[in-house]
Motif scaffolding. Structure first.
Motif, PDB file in Angstrom:
ATOM      1  N   ASP A  86      -1.432  -4.542   4.736  1.00  0.00           N
ATOM      2  CA  ASP A  86      -1.081  -5.108   3.437  1.00  0.00           C
ATOM      3  C   ASP A  86       0.208  -5.995   3.527  1.00  0.00           C
ATOM      4  O   ASP A  86       0.570  -6.497   2.600  1.00  0.00           O
ATOM      5  CB  ASP A  86      -0.995  -4.019   2.494  1.00  0.00           C
ATOM      6  N   SER A  87       0.326  -6.225   4.603  1.00  0.00           N
ATOM      7  CA  SER A  87       1.619  -7.380   4.606  1.00  0.00           C
ATOM      8  C   SER A  87       1.478  -7.685   6.141  1.00  0.00           C
ATOM      9  O   SER A  87       1.079  -7.046   7.067  1.00  0.00           O
ATOM     10  CB  SER A  87       2.826  -6.931   4.392  1.00  0.00           C
ATOM     11  N   PRO A  88       2.159  -8.999   6.552  1.00  0.00           N
ATOM     12  CA  PRO A  88       2.276  -9.767   7.613  1.00  0.00           C
ATOM     13  C   PRO A  88       3.066  -8.871   8.663  1.00  0.00           C
ATOM     14  O   PRO A  88       2.833  -8.635   9.647  1.00  0.00           O
ATOM     15  CB  PRO A  88       2.915 -10.912   7.682  1.00  0.00           C
ATOM     16  N   GLY A  93      -2.915  -9.536   6.623  1.00  0.00           N
ATOM     17  CA  GLY A  93      -2.194  -8.939   5.668  1.00  0.00           C
ATOM     18  C   GLY A  93      -1.563 -10.127   4.599  1.00  0.00           C
ATOM     19  O   GLY A  93      -0.686  -9.681   3.698  1.00  0.00           O
ATOM     20  N   LEU A  94      -1.960 -11.151   4.557  1.00  0.00           N
ATOM     21  CA  LEU A  94      -1.745 -12.159   3.515  1.00  0.00           C
ATOM     22  C   LEU A  94      -2.352 -12.145   2.279  1.00  0.00           C
ATOM     23  O   LEU A  94      -2.083 -12.522   1.132  1.00  0.00           O
ATOM     24  CB  LEU A  94      -1.571 -13.630   4.038  1.00  0.00           C
ATOM     25  N   GLU A  95      -3.684 -11.612   2.257  1.00  0.00           N
ATOM     26  CA  GLU A  95      -4.534 -11.312   1.201  1.00  0.00           C
ATOM     27  C   GLU A  95      -4.996  -9.864   1.394  1.00  0.00           C
ATOM     28  O   GLU A  95      -5.072  -9.504   2.429  1.00  0.00           O
ATOM     29  CB  GLU A  95      -5.594 -12.389   1.337  1.00  0.00           C
TER      30      GLU A  95
END
Ligand SMILES: Nc1ncnc2c1ncn2[C@@H]1O[C@H](COP(=O)(O)OP(=O)(O)OP(=O)(O)O)[C@@H](O)[C@H]1O
Ligand SMILES: [Mg+2]
Length: 512
Positions: A73-75, A54-56
């Protein structure tokens, strides 16, 4: 088959640079298995794993975790799905203790406030279960890089991850430490954890993984069962051909002349019983590679800091061409001819916001200034030449932060070798480099030797130390316990060095 993760046709183009880092990449991992992800520097491995964590965000493609389609969509979302990642570059807080780093953020999600003592006790239990040489109360800033990698792994273990991503976790570990890490990974697998491991080391791929996916130029070259493919084949698939390396140790023709000498160097630590470096003496000579071997925590990190001017000795002296340079700052040392490739390339090695060109000329700005102005054209021409020479993937104007891990390392090597006067400290010079780039670094080192440069090689890769060094100093407990040269070195194997490194043999210091 039940899959822990399936990534299908992932596409990722970095908009700032236009680089197509992942081009329809697919990868899958059955539950409770270990997948090795391999491929040359800049192949797109870290990018793919950053997408899974979820970092990219991918431009195209889909991801399923435990058979269900997900959008990561996020860590935080990744964490909730049981995914944890240990990054290529460590992300710890130096001012915090081991247990503070390990439990960071968990107080909130677990909905409870742990006291210092409870927290330390929990983390101590975890440390003991996995046999890591760490203490819960220790400040992370004091640890060796190998230990810091272990803290990152503990962080994931504490979170009970189901899918663990490790981006080159063994790059800075000595072989014994790698074995300990692999034992931990095997225990996790038994508990049903699935693991993706990025590594450039063929031996590790064979030893630890069940499956192997190889990438090149942003695409998957192939996916295999590890047992069904041999090392030679893997290496050929990674670089597109087989490579060989021959060393020639007796190539410098000039006088044997001392460049650097350490005399009785002792470094005391606040509050510790024994010194970090104890009465260390050695000389480095023109046209020679002096290798250093040691398990993390036995003084090599301190030696590197001392040689780079980051710490001052409590006792003893350092001489450069006969001149006393004890206690010089990093800046003073650089002026007097030090070239230094640090193991900690992000904090000591480079400015990540600045362009490649500016990083390359950082140590020689005066040569590129006229009437107080930077000569842009000259800078670009120079940096294009160096980038080509060292096969660095990235343009002169790109920011260092946009390079792949291996390419950052190549950039620092290039800058330091170009800055070089007559001695160079190379700490973990092939950290994160693929096979081909490693060989090209070895050849550069041999060139330097032929030109009469004194090389000091600090490395956890014993094959590298044995293949390149004319003499090898082995550290244990902050002391040189063996200095091997001549016949003794010719007969030495990794096991010989290993015995000294673990303190099983010692006291046999001979020669200069
Ligand atoms: N933040 C970014 N911005 C622009 N380009 C990037 C960024 N991160 C990576 N890239 C580019 O994407 C490509 C793939 O990089 P990536 O870091 O995924 O490679 P890698 O396989 O992990 O390599 P290494 O073995 O050197 O770590 C490289 O060309 C790199 O320069
Ligand atoms: Mg990478």
């Amino acid at each position: 088959m039940a899959y822990a993760v399936e990534m299908v046709n992932i596409v990722k183009r970095y908009s700032e640079t236009g680089v197509l880092a992942n081009n329809k990449v697919s990868l899958s991992l059955p539950k409770g298995k270990i997948l090795a992800l391999a491929g040359e520097n800049g192949a797109g491995k870290s990018t793919l794993m950053k997408i899974l964590y979820g970092l990219e965000l991918p431009d195209e493609g889909s991801i399923a975790v435990n058979g269900e389609g997900v959008k990561i969509d996020s860590p935080l979302v990744a964490n909730k799905l049981g995914i944890g990642m240990v990054h290529q570059h460590l992300m710890l807080i130096d001012q915090f203790s081991v247990s503070e780093n390990v439990t960071l953020g968990q107080e909130v999600t677990k909905g409870l406030r742990l006291s210092h003592r409870q927290r330390d006790a929990e983390v101590t239990a975890l440390i003991e279960r996995h046999n890591f040489p760490l203490k819960a109360e220790e400040r992370v800033g004091e640890l060796t890089l190998g230990q810091k990698q272990q803290v990152e792994i503990l962080k994931m273990l504490y979170r009970n991850v189901e899918l663990l991503i490790l981006d080159e976790p063994t790059a800075l570990l000595a072989e014994q430490e790698v074995d300990a890490l692999f034992a931990t990974l095997r225990e996790l697998v038994v508990k049903g954890v699935s693991i993706i491991l990025i590594t450039h080391k063929l031996r590790e791929i064979k030893v630890i993984s069940d499956y192997l996916t190889i990438m090149r130029g942003g695409e998957v070259v192939g996916s295999y069962k590890t047992a069904e493919i041999d090392e030679e084949e893997i290496s050929r698939l990674m670089v597109g051909r087989t490579l060989a390396f021959k060393t020639d140790k007796s190539s410098y023709q000039g006088e044997r002349e001392e460049v650097l000498r350490l005399e009785g160097i002792t470094l005391n630590a606040k509050g510790a019983k024994r010194p970090l470096l104890n009465n260390v003496s050695f000389s480095a000579f023109r046209g020679e590679v002096l290798g250093f071997a040691g398990v993390g925590g036995n003084g090599l990190g301190e030696l590197e800091s001392l040689l780079g001017g980051f710490v001052k000795p409590s006792e003893g002296h350092v001489f450069y061409n006969g001149e006393d340079i004890t206690g010089y700052s990093p800046r003073q040392l650089r002026h007097s001819g030090l070239a230094y490739v640090p193991s900690n390339r992000l904090t000591r090695g480079s400015a990540s916001q600045a362009s490649l060109a500016h990083n390359l000329i950082a140590t020689k700005v005066a040569q590129f200034t006229k009437g107080g102005l930077l000569q842009r054209r000259k800078i670009t021409a120079y940096s294009n030449k160096v980038l080509a020479d060292y096969a660095i993937k990235g343009g002169s104007d790109a920011a260092v932060g946009s390079l792949s891990g291996g390419n950052i390392q190549k950039l620092i090597l290039a800058r330091e070798i170009e800055h070089l006067h007559d001695y160079i400290i190379l700490s973990q010079p092939t950290w994160g480099l693929d096979v081909e780039s490693s060989l090209s670094v070895y050849n550069k080192m041999l060139d330097l030797k032929r030109r009469g440069v004194a090389l000091l090689l600090i490395s956890s890769n014993l094959d590298e130390v044995l293949a390149l060094s004319d003499r090898v100093a082995v550290f244990y407990g902050g002391e040189i316990v063996a200095l091997l040269e001549g016949e003794a070195l010719k007969g030495a194997t990794k096991e010989t060095l290993g015995a000294y490194m673990l303190g099983l043999k010692g006291g046999g210091v001979s020669g200069t």
